[in-house]
Design a protein around this motif. Structure first.
Motif, short mmCIF file in Angstrom:
data_model
loop_
_atom_site.label_atom_id
_atom_site.label_comp_id
_atom_site.label_asym_id
_atom_site.label_seq_id
_atom_site.Cartn_x
_atom_site.Cartn_y
_atom_site.Cartn_z
N SER A 4 0.86 -1.05 -0.01
CA SER A 4 -0.11 -0.07 0.11
C SER A 4 0.87 1.33 0.17
O SER A 4 1.93 1.30 0.72
CB SER A 4 -1.06 0.01 1.26
OG SER A 4 -1.64 1.19 1.38
N HIS A 41 -1.09 -13.64 3.45
CA HIS A 41 -2.16 -12.93 3.01
C HIS A 41 -3.50 -12.64 4.09
O HIS A 41 -4.20 -11.67 4.18
CB HIS A 41 -2.97 -13.31 1.76
CG HIS A 41 -3.57 -14.52 2.03
ND1 HIS A 41 -2.92 -15.82 2.01
CD2 HIS A 41 -5.10 -15.04 1.98
CE1 HIS A 41 -3.80 -16.95 2.29
NE2 HIS A 41 -4.96 -16.33 2.14
N LYS A 48 -1.55 -4.91 -0.44
CA LYS A 48 -2.56 -4.99 -1.41
C LYS A 48 -2.80 -6.51 -2.07
O LYS A 48 -4.05 -7.29 -2.25
CB LYS A 48 -2.71 -3.82 -2.54
CG LYS A 48 -2.60 -2.50 -1.69
CD LYS A 48 -2.65 -1.52 -2.78
CE LYS A 48 -3.75 -1.17 -3.51
NZ LYS A 48 -3.51 -0.04 -4.39
N LYS A 49 -1.92 -7.13 -2.47
CA LYS A 49 -1.92 -8.06 -3.24
C LYS A 49 -0.57 -8.82 -3.30
O LYS A 49 0.58 -8.26 -2.93
CB LYS A 49 -1.93 -7.81 -4.93
CG LYS A 49 -3.21 -7.30 -5.26
CD LYS A 49 -3.68 -7.39 -6.56
CE LYS A 49 -4.77 -6.49 -7.14
NZ LYS A 49 -4.86 -6.40 -8.60
N THR A 50 -0.55 -10.25 -3.19
CA THR A 50 0.71 -10.93 -3.14
C THR A 50 0.70 -11.86 -4.62
O THR A 50 -0.32 -12.30 -5.08
CB THR A 50 0.76 -12.02 -2.19
OG1 THR A 50 -0.38 -12.94 -2.22
CG2 THR A 50 0.64 -11.22 -0.83
N TYR A 51 2.10 -12.14 -5.03
CA TYR A 51 2.18 -12.77 -6.34
C TYR A 51 3.30 -13.78 -6.15
O TYR A 51 4.20 -13.67 -5.13
CB TYR A 51 2.77 -11.79 -7.04
CG TYR A 51 1.86 -10.60 -7.65
CD1 TYR A 51 0.76 -10.88 -8.68
CD2 TYR A 51 1.65 -9.45 -6.86
CE1 TYR A 51 0.05 -9.81 -9.16
CE2 TYR A 51 0.89 -8.60 -7.06
CZ TYR A 51 0.02 -8.40 -8.44
OH TYR A 51 -0.76 -7.37 -8.52
N GLU A 117 0.62 -10.10 -14.36
CA GLU A 117 0.67 -8.71 -14.24
C GLU A 117 2.16 -8.16 -14.49
O GLU A 117 3.12 -9.10 -14.01
CB GLU A 117 0.24 -8.44 -12.90
CG GLU A 117 -1.14 -8.61 -12.67
CD GLU A 117 -2.00 -7.88 -11.56
OE1 GLU A 117 -1.66 -6.78 -11.35
OE2 GLU A 117 -2.63 -8.46 -10.75
N LEU A 130 -0.94 -13.51 -9.94
CA LEU A 130 -1.59 -13.22 -8.63
C LEU A 130 -1.77 -14.45 -7.75
O LEU A 130 -2.08 -15.54 -8.20
CB LEU A 130 -2.77 -12.48 -9.18
CG LEU A 130 -3.93 -12.26 -7.92
CD1 LEU A 130 -3.01 -11.08 -7.21
CD2 LEU A 130 -4.90 -11.65 -8.20
N HIS A 132 -2.83 -13.69 -4.32
CA HIS A 132 -4.07 -13.27 -3.41
C HIS A 132 -4.28 -11.78 -3.43
O HIS A 132 -3.29 -11.09 -3.61
CB HIS A 132 -3.89 -13.62 -1.89
CG HIS A 132 -3.70 -15.24 -1.56
ND1 HIS A 132 -4.66 -16.13 -1.48
CD2 HIS A 132 -2.58 -15.83 -1.32
CE1 HIS A 132 -4.42 -17.12 -1.15
NE2 HIS A 132 -3.13 -17.21 -1.41
N THR A 133 -5.61 -11.71 -3.33
CA THR A 133 -5.93 -10.07 -3.35
C THR A 133 -6.27 -9.91 -1.89
O THR A 133 -7.49 -10.50 -1.43
CB THR A 133 -7.11 -9.70 -4.14
OG1 THR A 133 -6.69 -9.68 -5.66
CG2 THR A 133 -7.33 -8.15 -4.20
N LYS A 135 -8.20 -8.86 1.39
CA LYS A 135 -9.42 -8.25 1.62
C LYS A 135 -9.70 -8.60 3.36
O LYS A 135 -9.80 -9.67 3.65
CB LYS A 135 -10.50 -8.87 1.02
CG LYS A 135 -10.49 -8.62 -0.71
CD LYS A 135 -11.83 -9.04 -1.40
CE LYS A 135 -11.65 -8.95 -2.89
NZ LYS A 135 -12.72 -9.70 -3.47
#
Length: 318
Positions: A4, A41, A48-51, A117, A130, A132-133, A135
């Protein structure tokens, strides 16, 4: 880890505390490291996201890197390509290279099983798939929504991050100025055992109501003076009490007494949050605790927080 931009330094340190990598690289707000830690996550607040990292390429070599990568090894069911920060490459053009590299290719632009991505920096391109997003329900746990309300309680997102900065995977964490229990709630929700001390019974009553409201189990609350704790503590996290109308000298005296006692009882790591109008470095100057990391977190125009990660000077974490 796509961090973030609210506070990249704090977000980076949160990830590093939980992964303890041998090395890492930071490109803007994209953090790359190797770890075997699972379920990050579920814990992280400022990511914000993990890859899964795929490759890192110079921009001029990108097409070659795309052509050489074994896309079938990461392909599941269907895919989509997204590009960030580059107007020269088109998503459909890059997707065409992947299309020819997998069996039975399918494109899904709305909900792909394989979201690939590409992040462009000044000279390089980082590619990941990707995982996890992230939340969370932090907004649903804001202080004014709890049964036991206290106006100085931290935002749950920041409270979660403070717990994560300890780097503890399991076990007990102690908040010696627990107030209405905001930090204890976040610790309990990620499976740690929260223990709260406070000198005021009214605060402990509020903390109990809040912990029960969020169905936190296996917690302990005790009426104790944080400046007189005698037992050894492995992990401690706290937002020091303050009042804008309280004399600075009174606060300095309280903080100094607490830190002198912390020096005697701390075994591994503490995260202590000071208000910005207190010179915490002068208080720590003669105390045998080392500063591992420190951050500034803006609250509003008249208040910021100084977040300080402390360890005993005589012992470093592995």
């Amino acid at each position: 880890f796509l961090l973030s931009k609210e506070n990249v330094c704090l977000a980076k340190e949160e990830v590093l505390a939980l992964t303890n990598p041998k090395r890492f690289e930071l490109f803007d707000n994209l953090l790359i490291l190797e770890t075997n830690k699972k379920n990050l996550h579920y814990r992280l607040a400022y990511t914000k996201k993990t890859y899964r990292f795929l490759f890192n390429s110079k921009q001029r070599d990108l097409i070659r890197s795309i052509s050489d990568f074994p896309w079938q090894s990461i392909y599941r069911k269907d895919f989509c390509v997204r590009i960030h920060n580059n107007p020269f490459f088109q998503e459909k053009d890059i997707a065409s290279y992947i299309w020819t590299s997998v069996k039975n290719p399918r494109v899904n632009l709305t909900n792909p099983s394989t979201l690939i991505e590409f992040f462009f920096t000044k000279q390089r391109c980082i590619c990941g798939v990707l995982l996890h997003t992230l939340k969370h329900n932090f907004e649903r746990r804001k202080p004014h929504l709890r049964p036991g309300l206290h106006p100085t309680s931290l935002h749950p997102k920041l409270a979660r991050c403070l717990v994560n900065l300890l780097g503890v995977q399991r076990g007990t964490i102690i908040d010696p100025f627990c107030g209405s229990g905001g930090i204890l709630i976040e610790a309990g929700l990620i499976g740690l055992k929260p223990v709260g001390y406070d000198i005021e019974q009214d605060m402990l009553n509020m903390a109990k109501a809040n912990l029960d409201h969020y169905k936190i189990k296996d917690y302990k609350l005790m009426r104790r003076d944080a400046t007189k704790i005698a037992t050894r503590i492995s992990y401690l996290v706290t937002d020091l009490p303050y009042g804008l109308n309280t004399k600075k000298q009174d606060l300095k005296k309280l903080y100094s007494s607490f830190l002198k006692n912390l020096e005697k009882i701390l075994v591994k790591r503490a995260v202590v949050v000071f208000p910005n109008f207190i010179n915490y470095k002068s208080l720590l100057k003669e105390i045998c605790l080392k500063i591992r990391a420190e951050f500034t977190y803006y609250i509003h125009k008249s208040l910021s927080k100084r977040i300080v990660v402390l360890e005993p000077k005589w012992k470093s974490l592995p």
